[in-house]
Design a protein around this motif. Structure first.
Motif, short mmCIF file in Angstrom:
data_model
loop_
_atom_site.label_atom_id
_atom_site.label_comp_id
_atom_site.label_asym_id
_atom_site.label_seq_id
_atom_site.Cartn_x
_atom_site.Cartn_y
_atom_site.Cartn_z
N THR A 116 0.84 -1.20 0.00
CA THR A 116 0.00 0.00 0.00
C THR A 116 0.87 1.24 0.00
O THR A 116 0.41 2.30 -0.39
CB THR A 116 -0.91 0.07 1.26
OG1 THR A 116 -0.59 -1.03 2.09
CG2 THR A 116 -2.36 -0.01 0.90
N GLU A 147 -11.36 -1.09 -3.59
CA GLU A 147 -11.00 -0.34 -2.38
C GLU A 147 -10.91 1.14 -2.67
O GLU A 147 -10.51 1.55 -3.76
CB GLU A 147 -9.64 -0.83 -1.85
CG GLU A 147 -9.74 -2.15 -1.10
CD GLU A 147 -8.38 -2.59 -0.58
OE1 GLU A 147 -7.42 -1.81 -0.63
OE2 GLU A 147 -8.31 -3.75 -0.11
N ASN A 148 -11.25 1.93 -1.67
CA ASN A 148 -11.17 3.39 -1.80
C ASN A 148 -9.74 3.83 -1.51
O ASN A 148 -9.43 4.35 -0.45
CB ASN A 148 -12.16 4.05 -0.84
CG ASN A 148 -12.23 5.55 -1.05
OD1 ASN A 148 -11.62 6.09 -1.96
ND2 ASN A 148 -12.99 6.22 -0.21
N SER A 149 -8.85 3.57 -2.48
CA SER A 149 -7.44 3.91 -2.31
C SER A 149 -6.86 4.14 -3.70
O SER A 149 -7.49 3.78 -4.71
CB SER A 149 -6.69 2.75 -1.63
OG SER A 149 -6.76 1.60 -2.46
N GLU A 179 -4.39 2.57 -4.87
CA GLU A 179 -4.17 1.21 -5.39
C GLU A 179 -5.46 0.68 -6.00
O GLU A 179 -5.44 0.03 -7.06
CB GLU A 179 -3.70 0.30 -4.25
CG GLU A 179 -3.50 -1.17 -4.64
CD GLU A 179 -2.27 -1.44 -5.50
OE1 GLU A 179 -2.32 -2.40 -6.28
OE2 GLU A 179 -1.26 -0.70 -5.39
#
Length: 212
Positions: free
Chosen positions: A23, A67-69, A71
């Motif tokens: 991450t 995912e809220n990222s 990445e």
């Protein structure tokens, strides 16, 4: 059993730290690579002048893509690229339908009009020699503006040496085999998933908006 638990917790913390280091990636520039996807595995056979390709790898959307990222956004873009590649190789649209890209921007692929190349591709009447799709991200990180992220990208589509159908082969001249477009992809995270727009150029998008 005790040693089993110890090794499990050790491997658990190892995988946690691996995830943490993953991450912590700061530079996403370059070719967007989908987790677990190999564009050309050993058993993949490009199309021939008489038969379509065989064993084209089916891209699978990794869980991290939702995912809220950064990445998550990156993997959503990479999955979209792999889904386009799969469509060009097989005419199959299932992965594209799962991709984060706005369906209205994929309309010509998902709902091709009669008589178009897209329709023949989806029906399996036409196939390409050895198409590849590469999405190259042009900056280390996307630009954030409120809820939206934008990322400048270069799409490189190659078709291979020919396109074929049951009764004819169309040789693709070298100058026409590669198609490169720069786009600004826009990602917004809502309802547990990324929504992507920006596949079409501004002129195409405004033309289709005024047409509809």
């Amino acid at each position: 059993a005790i040693s089993g638990n110890a090794s499990e917790s050790a491997s658990g913390s190892a995988s946690a730290s691996a995830a943490a280091s993953k991450t912590a990636r700061t530079d996403y520039s370059g070719v967007a690579v989908l987790e677990g996807y190999t564009s050309k595995p050993a058993d993949y056979q490009p199309g021939t002048r008489t038969e379509p390709s065989k064993n084209a790898p089916v891209p699978v959307k990794p869980a991290v893509a939702n995912e809220n990222s950064v990445e998550g956004l990156y993997q959503s873009i990479a999955f979209f690229g792999a889904a386009i590649e799969y469509y060009m190789r097989t005419g199959k649209t299932e992965p594209l339908r799962e991709s984060a890209m706005d369906k209205s921007e994929l309309k010509s692929m998902l709902e091709p009009e009669d008589g178009t190349l897209g329709e023949k591709l989806v029906k399996g009447e036409v196939w390409m020699h050895d198409p590849t799709v590469t999405i190259t991200l042009l900056s280390a990180q996307p630009t954030r503006d409120g809820k939206a992220y934008t990322w400048n990208a270069r799409f490189t589509l190659t078709r291979g040496e020919f396109m074929a159908s049951k009764d004819k082969v169309l040789e693709v001249p070298e100058s026409g085999r590669e198609n490169v477009n720069e786009r600004t992809l826009r990602g917004v995270y809502e309802n547990g998933a990324w929504k992507l727009t920006g596949m079409k150029s501004e002129s195409e998008a405004s033309a289709s908006a005024s047409a509809s």
